[in-house]
Design a protein around this motif. Sequence first.
Motif, PDB file in Angstrom:
ATOM      1  N   HIS A 125      17.710 -11.391 -31.691  1.00  0.00           N
ATOM      2  CA  HIS A 125      16.919 -12.593 -31.412  1.00  0.00           C
ATOM      3  C   HIS A 125      15.921 -12.909 -32.526  1.00  0.00           C
ATOM      4  O   HIS A 125      15.042 -13.763 -32.332  1.00  0.00           O
ATOM      5  N   GLY A 126      16.062 -12.239 -33.669  1.00  0.00           N
ATOM      6  CA  GLY A 126      15.203 -12.543 -34.801  1.00  0.00           C
ATOM      7  C   GLY A 126      13.752 -12.161 -34.602  1.00  0.00           C
ATOM      8  O   GLY A 126      12.854 -12.777 -35.191  1.00  0.00           O
ATOM      9  N   VAL A 127      13.508 -11.146 -33.786  1.00  0.00           N
ATOM     10  CA  VAL A 127      12.151 -10.708 -33.483  1.00  0.00           C
ATOM     11  C   VAL A 127      11.712  -9.653 -34.504  1.00  0.00           C
ATOM     12  O   VAL A 127      12.460  -8.721 -34.807  1.00  0.00           O
ATOM     13  N   THR A 128      10.509  -9.788 -35.031  1.00  0.00           N
ATOM     14  CA  THR A 128       9.955  -8.770 -35.929  1.00  0.00           C
ATOM     15  C   THR A 128       9.705  -7.490 -35.146  1.00  0.00           C
ATOM     16  O   THR A 128       9.159  -7.526 -34.040  1.00  0.00           O
ATOM     17  N   VAL A 129      10.093  -6.347 -35.719  1.00  0.00           N
ATOM     18  CA  VAL A 129       9.951  -5.052 -35.048  1.00  0.00           C
ATOM     19  C   VAL A 129       8.989  -4.168 -35.837  1.00  0.00           C
ATOM     20  O   VAL A 129       9.144  -3.990 -37.047  1.00  0.00           O
ATOM     21  N   SER A 130       8.008  -3.632 -35.147  1.00  0.00           N
ATOM     22  CA  SER A 130       7.090  -2.676 -35.769  1.00  0.00           C
ATOM     23  C   SER A 130       7.046  -1.400 -34.951  1.00  0.00           C
ATOM     24  O   SER A 130       7.374  -1.389 -33.758  1.00  0.00           O
ATOM     25  N   VAL A 131       6.645  -0.300 -35.609  1.00  0.00           N
ATOM     26  CA  VAL A 131       6.561   0.992 -34.927  1.00  0.00           C
ATOM     27  C   VAL A 131       5.336   1.746 -35.403  1.00  0.00           C
ATOM     28  O   VAL A 131       4.990   1.715 -36.586  1.00  0.00           O
ATOM     29  N   ASP A 132       4.681   2.397 -34.487  1.00  0.00           N
ATOM     30  CA  ASP A 132       3.605   3.326 -34.797  1.00  0.00           C
ATOM     31  C   ASP A 132       4.254   4.696 -34.965  1.00  0.00           C
ATOM     32  O   ASP A 132       4.756   5.270 -34.002  1.00  0.00           O
ATOM     33  N   LEU A 133       4.250   5.223 -36.178  1.00  0.00           N
ATOM     34  CA  LEU A 133       4.942   6.484 -36.473  1.00  0.00           C
ATOM     35  C   LEU A 133       4.074   7.684 -36.087  1.00  0.00           C
ATOM     36  O   LEU A 133       3.768   8.551 -36.908  1.00  0.00           O
ATOM     37  N   ASN A 134       3.682   7.725 -34.824  1.00  0.00           N
ATOM     38  CA  ASN A 134       2.872   8.848 -34.366  1.00  0.00           C
ATOM     39  C   ASN A 134       3.770   9.956 -33.826  1.00  0.00           C
ATOM     40  O   ASN A 134       4.671   9.732 -33.030  1.00  0.00           O
ATOM     41  N   PHE A 135       3.518  11.178 -34.283  1.00  0.00           N
ATOM     42  CA  PHE A 135       4.311  12.343 -33.908  1.00  0.00           C
ATOM     43  C   PHE A 135       3.497  13.222 -32.967  1.00  0.00           C
ATOM     44  O   PHE A 135       2.361  13.572 -33.267  1.00  0.00           O
ATOM     45  N   ARG A 136       4.088  13.584 -31.829  1.00  0.00           N
ATOM     46  CA  ARG A 136       3.434  14.455 -30.865  1.00  0.00           C
ATOM     47  C   ARG A 136       4.264  15.733 -30.736  1.00  0.00           C
ATOM     48  O   ARG A 136       5.325  15.747 -30.110  1.00  0.00           O
ATOM     49  N   LYS A 137       3.764  16.814 -31.327  1.00  0.00           N
ATOM     50  CA  LYS A 137       4.528  18.061 -31.376  1.00  0.00           C
ATOM     51  C   LYS A 137       4.726  18.695 -30.006  1.00  0.00           C
ATOM     52  O   LYS A 137       5.615  19.530 -29.833  1.00  0.00           O
ATOM     53  N   LYS A 138       3.936  18.290 -29.025  1.00  0.00           N
ATOM     54  CA  LYS A 138       4.117  18.819 -27.678  1.00  0.00           C
ATOM     55  C   LYS A 138       5.301  18.160 -26.967  1.00  0.00           C
ATOM     56  O   LYS A 138       5.751  18.652 -25.926  1.00  0.00           O
ATOM     57  N   LEU A 139       5.783  17.048 -27.508  1.00  0.00           N
ATOM     58  CA  LEU A 139       6.886  16.329 -26.876  1.00  0.00           C
ATOM     59  C   LEU A 139       8.245  16.678 -27.480  1.00  0.00           C
ATOM     60  O   LEU A 139       9.253  16.675 -26.772  1.00  0.00           O
ATOM     61  N   TRP A 140       8.276  16.937 -28.798  1.00  0.00           N
ATOM     62  CA  TRP A 140       9.538  17.302 -29.430  1.00  0.00           C
ATOM     63  C   TRP A 140       9.287  17.980 -30.769  1.00  0.00           C
ATOM     64  O   TRP A 140       8.166  17.985 -31.277  1.00  0.00           O
ATOM     65  N   THR A 141      10.347  18.575 -31.313  1.00  0.00           N
ATOM     66  CA  THR A 141      10.233  19.247 -32.597  1.00  0.00           C
ATOM     67  C   THR A 141      10.344  18.234 -33.728  1.00  0.00           C
ATOM     68  O   THR A 141      10.811  17.107 -33.537  1.00  0.00           O
ATOM     69  N   LYS A 142       9.945  18.637 -34.936  1.00  0.00           N
ATOM     70  CA  LYS A 142      10.082  17.761 -36.087  1.00  0.00           C
ATOM     71  C   LYS A 142      11.549  17.434 -36.349  1.00  0.00           C
ATOM     72  O   LYS A 142      11.885  16.307 -36.731  1.00  0.00           O
ATOM     73  N   GLU A 143      12.414  18.432 -36.129  1.00  0.00           N
ATOM     74  CA  GLU A 143      13.842  18.224 -36.348  1.00  0.00           C
ATOM     75  C   GLU A 143      14.406  17.191 -35.377  1.00  0.00           C
ATOM     76  O   GLU A 143      15.170  16.303 -35.765  1.00  0.00           O
ATOM     77  N   LYS A 144      14.031  17.305 -34.114  1.00  0.00           N
ATOM     78  CA  LYS A 144      14.506  16.346 -33.117  1.00  0.00           C
ATOM     79  C   LYS A 144      13.931  14.955 -33.413  1.00  0.00           C
ATOM     80  O   LYS A 144      14.644  13.942 -33.316  1.00  0.00           O
ATOM     81  N   ALA A 145      12.672  14.918 -33.800  1.00  0.00           N
ATOM     82  CA  ALA A 145      12.045  13.634 -34.113  1.00  0.00           C
ATOM     83  C   ALA A 145      12.761  12.941 -35.260  1.00  0.00           C
ATOM     84  O   ALA A 145      13.052  11.742 -35.195  1.00  0.00           O
TER      85      ALA A 145
END
Length: 214
Positions: free
Chosen positions: A47-67
């Motif tokens: 739909h031509g929508v601009t997409v942004s992401v906050d690249l915040n990493f939470r190590k309690k939720l997943w590993t760096k490899e999984k992320a």
Amino acid sequence: AEADAADFDFDAIMEGADWFHWSGITPAISDKAAELTRLACEAAKRHGVTVSVDLNFRKKLWTKEKAQSIMRPLMQYVDVPDADVEGGHTDAEGYKGIFKAMAKEFGFKYVISTLRESFSATHNGWKAMIYNGEEFYESKRYDINPIIDRVGGGDSFSGGIIHGLLTKDNQGDALEFAVAASALKHTINGDFNLVSIEEVESLAGGNANGRVQR
């Protein structure tokens, strides 16, 4: 965490939208949430929508490899990544090579990062940098002392940069709005940035020493 694709009509959600923002926390919540993030991004692109992401990493939720295994493929849909750099080394010059490499590899329209100096739990330096593929812009620095509540500081910056990029004439003005908005949030209790556009504009265009007082 338990939602299914059938719970959302992403094409209807994205119809008529200008911007879709998601957080690195969302796909970390569950495999289902990661799949929903991908489906939402795909619909945004249709739909031509601009997409942004906050690249915040939470190590309690997943590993760096999984992320990395989840986040890297999602970057193909992203126009504007926003990262947070915290620590003693907040010289923007040191991040220009990283910004250029990210923009080249993933084709980002903008690369943005906040730069936080942590002197104590209640005293921080705060600024940010943006790169549009051609030019870098570094915001003025704010001295936030005392901090009332850091919670929501990153989210208020994301909201501010989205507003800025949608309404301002250039990336510099957009970034100054976002940094001022998030600096003010540090002086407010709770999750929400309870300030007006006029208050943000006043700080963004006001005192050059960047001292936040409320």
